[in-house]
Design a protein around this motif. Structure first.
Motif, PDB file in Angstrom:
ATOM      1  N   LEU A  11       5.915   5.970  -2.991  1.00 22.29           N
ATOM      2  CA  LEU A  11       5.547   4.554  -3.130  1.00 22.29           C
ATOM      3  C   LEU A  11       4.441   4.363  -4.159  1.00 22.29           C
ATOM      4  N   ALA A  12       3.579   5.006  -4.242  1.00 20.04           N
ATOM      5  CA  ALA A  12       2.382   4.900  -5.119  1.00 20.04           C
ATOM      6  C   ALA A  12       3.249   4.751  -6.615  1.00 20.04           C
ATOM      7  N   ALA A  13       4.048   5.661  -6.928  1.00 24.83           N
ATOM      8  CA  ALA A  13       4.895   5.371  -8.279  1.00 24.83           C
ATOM      9  C   ALA A  13       5.491   4.003  -8.626  1.00 24.83           C
ATOM     10  N   GLN A  14       5.655   3.342  -7.418  1.00 26.63           N
ATOM     11  CA  GLN A  14       6.375   1.841  -7.372  1.00 26.63           C
ATOM     12  C   GLN A  14       5.045   0.820  -7.372  1.00 26.63           C
ATOM     13  N   ARG A  15       4.079   1.098  -6.764  1.00 26.16           N
ATOM     14  CA  ARG A  15       3.242   0.060  -6.632  1.00 26.16           C
ATOM     15  C   ARG A  15       1.798   0.145  -7.107  1.00 26.16           C
ATOM     16  N   ALA A  16       1.519   1.324  -7.877  1.00 24.11           N
ATOM     17  CA  ALA A  16       0.422   1.563  -8.293  1.00 24.11           C
ATOM     18  C   ALA A  16      -0.126   0.611  -9.146  1.00 24.11           C
ATOM     19  N   GLU A  17      -1.331  -0.183  -9.046  1.00 26.32           N
ATOM     20  CA  GLU A  17      -1.949  -1.094 -10.200  1.00 26.32           C
ATOM     21  C   GLU A  17      -2.822  -0.693 -10.943  1.00 26.32           C
ATOM     22  N   ARG A  18      -3.221  -1.539 -11.941  1.00 20.66           N
ATOM     23  CA  ARG A  18      -4.062  -0.604 -12.837  1.00 20.66           C
ATOM     24  C   ARG A  18      -5.384  -0.286 -12.221  1.00 20.66           C
ATOM     25  N   THR A  19      -5.943  -1.107 -11.314  1.00 18.24           N
ATOM     26  CA  THR A  19      -7.027  -0.421 -10.571  1.00 18.24           C
ATOM     27  C   THR A  19      -6.865   1.016  -9.910  1.00 18.24           C
ATOM     28  N   ASP A  20      -5.673   1.091  -9.298  1.00 16.87           N
ATOM     29  CA  ASP A  20      -5.285   2.354  -8.770  1.00 16.87           C
ATOM     30  C   ASP A  20      -5.263   3.549  -9.778  1.00 16.87           C
ATOM     31  N   LEU A  21      -4.659   3.193 -10.892  1.00 21.22           N
ATOM     32  CA  LEU A  21      -4.475   4.250 -11.996  1.00 21.22           C
ATOM     33  C   LEU A  21      -5.969   4.605 -12.588  1.00 21.22           C
TER      34      LEU A  21
ATOM     35  N   ASP B 116     -11.190  16.965  -5.354  1.00 23.59           N
ATOM     36  CA  ASP B 116      -9.934  17.367  -5.159  1.00 23.59           C
ATOM     37  C   ASP B 116      -9.528  16.346  -4.059  1.00 23.59           C
ATOM     38  N   SER B 117     -10.288  16.190  -2.738  1.00 29.21           N
ATOM     39  CA  SER B 117      -9.849  15.383  -1.810  1.00 29.21           C
ATOM     40  C   SER B 117      -9.943  14.074  -2.279  1.00 29.21           C
ATOM     41  N   GLN B 118     -10.786  13.728  -3.088  1.00 29.51           N
ATOM     42  CA  GLN B 118     -10.737  12.240  -3.515  1.00 29.51           C
ATOM     43  C   GLN B 118      -9.640  11.781  -4.278  1.00 29.51           C
ATOM     44  N   PHE B 119      -9.000  12.847  -5.030  1.00 30.28           N
ATOM     45  CA  PHE B 119      -7.664  12.445  -5.942  1.00 30.28           C
ATOM     46  C   PHE B 119      -6.647  12.158  -4.885  1.00 30.28           C
ATOM     47  N   HIS B 120      -6.594  13.267  -4.044  1.00 35.14           N
ATOM     48  CA  HIS B 120      -5.416  13.145  -2.932  1.00 35.14           C
ATOM     49  C   HIS B 120      -5.487  11.908  -2.224  1.00 35.14           C
ATOM     50  N   PHE B 121      -6.766  11.377  -1.754  1.00 33.41           N
ATOM     51  CA  PHE B 121      -6.907  10.394  -1.212  1.00 33.41           C
ATOM     52  C   PHE B 121      -6.513   9.068  -2.213  1.00 33.41           C
ATOM     53  N   SER B 122      -6.822   9.123  -3.071  1.00 33.65           N
ATOM     54  CA  SER B 122      -6.464   8.065  -4.180  1.00 33.65           C
ATOM     55  C   SER B 122      -4.828   7.835  -4.349  1.00 33.65           C
ATOM     56  N   VAL B 123      -4.187   9.038  -4.156  1.00 25.06           N
ATOM     57  CA  VAL B 123      -2.752   8.937  -4.318  1.00 25.06           C
ATOM     58  C   VAL B 123      -2.388   8.098  -3.103  1.00 25.06           C
ATOM     59  N   VAL B 124      -2.744   8.647  -1.922  1.00 24.29           N
ATOM     60  CA  VAL B 124      -2.220   7.778  -1.003  1.00 24.29           C
ATOM     61  C   VAL B 124      -2.710   6.364  -0.707  1.00 24.29           C
ATOM     62  N   ARG B 125      -3.878   5.923  -1.259  1.00 24.44           N
ATOM     63  CA  ARG B 125      -4.384   4.582  -1.330  1.00 24.44           C
ATOM     64  C   ARG B 125      -3.534   3.932  -2.314  1.00 24.44           C
ATOM     65  N   ALA B 126      -2.929   4.528  -3.383  1.00 25.68           N
ATOM     66  CA  ALA B 126      -2.190   3.880  -4.403  1.00 25.68           C
ATOM     67  C   ALA B 126      -0.886   3.426  -3.730  1.00 25.68           C
ATOM     68  N   SER B 127      -0.564   4.151  -2.603  1.00 27.25           N
ATOM     69  CA  SER B 127       0.844   3.492  -1.997  1.00 27.25           C
ATOM     70  C   SER B 127       0.403   2.079  -1.070  1.00 27.25           C
ATOM     71  N   HIS B 128      -0.644   1.819  -1.370  1.00 34.36           N
ATOM     72  CA  HIS B 128      -0.758   0.070  -0.687  1.00 34.36           C
ATOM     73  C   HIS B 128      -0.272   0.072   0.661  1.00 34.36           C
ATOM     74  N   ASN B 129      -0.138   1.274   1.465  1.00 28.36           N
ATOM     75  CA  ASN B 129       0.286   1.232   2.843  1.00 28.36           C
ATOM     76  C   ASN B 129      -0.878   1.581   3.744  1.00 28.36           C
ATOM     77  N   THR B 130      -1.351   0.535   4.492  1.00 29.99           N
ATOM     78  CA  THR B 130      -2.861   1.107   5.217  1.00 29.99           C
ATOM     79  C   THR B 130      -2.443   1.791   6.311  1.00 29.99           C
ATOM     80  N   VAL B 131      -1.460   2.062   6.749  1.00 28.56           N
ATOM     81  CA  VAL B 131      -1.128   2.977   7.987  1.00 28.56           C
ATOM     82  C   VAL B 131      -1.094   4.242   7.440  1.00 28.56           C
TER      83      VAL B 131
END
Lengths: 238, 238
Positions: free
Chosen positions: B114-124, B148-163
């Motif tokens: 999902l992140a690859a489809q939705r990531a915005e500039r701020t996410d990147l 490391d944790s932060q990066f992984h978390f960022s990937v999920v955040r970039a999915s823009h899916n709060t669940v």
DNA sequence: TGGTCCAAACTGGTCTGGCCAATTTCCATA
DNA sequence: TATGGAAATTGGCCAGACCAGTTTGGACCA
């Protein structure tokens, strides 16, 4: 100003922590009875009210169960006790209506992949049971809510990954609270009920045949169908 | 015996429910101050202790925050308040050591898609920041746990899916409680730290290029590597 | 007039002691 | 030995009190 010490520790929180430790390290096993509040208070050197507040807190966390007149007992902590508050937290943050279904798609496709590799005879039996339940519900015009959920849950259970199972429990709790009304309308459409039942069969077959890729694909397709139908329903709503 | 009425409703539970309703339906917004315990007791016609137990319960559910001398305030319910009890429940049920990592793989691969489809500039930008943080940590021999944790978390955040984001929060809480010790040992291996950083770069590139399949694959590969290394470590342990 | 400082009022945290209702215990009785 | 019921025990709830912080409202001073 002292920034290190944010908030003084409350007395009852200490009590909570002490009892909590005894539970997590196994000293207190599920079913065990705690000392009566009065004795606990004396033993810990605090008042009964402090003990009561501690117990209240532990109850709301699902760690204890209290029977008036009998006593406080350690409870087998089940995730269901936290589903409600958890769901209300997550619901507030949702901004896209389909976040839940999308998350289910992510989780269930992965679970199906694993299920196809690990499902045992009992798992297949359970899946088949719920498959039949749903077919019966469809044929007799009954509500398919329950049997549908049960089937999906069984797929995740068949993955034999307890973490995924617990996460699925959370998602199902979310579904119930969020999609309650529109789901009712959706399942009134007989055409879709039948399609769903058919897709369930495909999923079951893929898992039974031990075909992870196919299991993943059929689950993905199934939830795609669902999402599209929800989207259509929403469109006619407003 | 009357099986229908299981347990009489406790008074403080009524109070909990009343306040809870006011919070969920928005009558009480985050930051709002509740009436003082004494007034609340009078208004509801119960004793102060009943009110206190209710408030205690709401605090442990993360809905309230109480400042001694000041008052009780409605809190922005955050999932973090429930992570600890949630983690301890899920930990008890885990029977395979790699259930958590496997669940992460399921969730993060989907999120990356999902992140690859939705990531915005701020996410990147955020992803890139944590990528650099980790590279710096590796180069300077620091602990890479956090970055490391932060990066992984960022990937999920970039999915823009709060669940998905909330579920990831749960999984990270589980990781911290479960893998704490062995993870420390793992990151001492410089070779693996470098490989990780490299794989993170690949993930970042895939998301940046808007390539869902590649994003999924690189994340899957990355977590495969991790699982294998954990498995190796465990083998040498015992 | 405007700012400072302090005492009074307020608020949550804890304690004591008490009463009630439900459950459990245990003994006298059948 | 079984049983019925009283007594003890336990949690639920209440009233009132004191303490330690926080907030508030002036009084006082510059």
């Amino acid at each position: 100003m002292d920034l290190t010490r944010k908030k003084r520790t409350r007395l009852y929180e200490d009590v909570v922590e002490q009892i909590r430790k005894l539970i997590v390290d196994g000293t207190l096993a599920p079913g065990d009875q705690l000392l009566p509040e009065r004795q606990l208070a004396e033993k810990l050197g605090v008042s009964r009210s402090a003990v009561r507040e501690a117990l209240t807190s532990l109850v709301s966390l699902g760690l204890l169960e209290i029977t008036p007149g009998s006593g406080a007992y350690v409870k087998e902590a089940k995730i269901n006790d936290l589903i409600d508050p958890l769901a209300s937290i997550m619901l507030k943050e949702i901004n896209d209506v389909f976040d839940i279904l999308e998350a289910r798609q992510v989780l269930e496709t992965g679970a199906a992949h694993l299920a196809a590799q690990r499902a045992e005879r009992t798992d297949l039996y359970e899946l088949h049971e719920f498959l039949r339940d749903m077919e019966n519900d469809v044929n007799e015009g009954r509500d398919t809510d329950e049997s549908d959920s049960q089937f999906h849950f069984s797929v995740v259970r068949a993955s034999h990954n307890t973490v995924l199972i617990n996460l699925m429990t959370v998602l199902m709790g979310l579904m119930k609270e969020y999609y309650g009304p529109s789901r009712k309308r959706l399942v009134e459409n007989r055409q879709y009920r039948e399609m769903w039942a058919l897709q369930h069969t495909e999923i079951y077959e893929a898992i039974k045949n031990g075909d992870p890729e196919n299991a993943t694909d059929t689950v993905a397709k199934h939830l795609d169908t669902t999402i599209k139908e929800f989207r259509r329903l929403q469109g006619t709503d407003e």
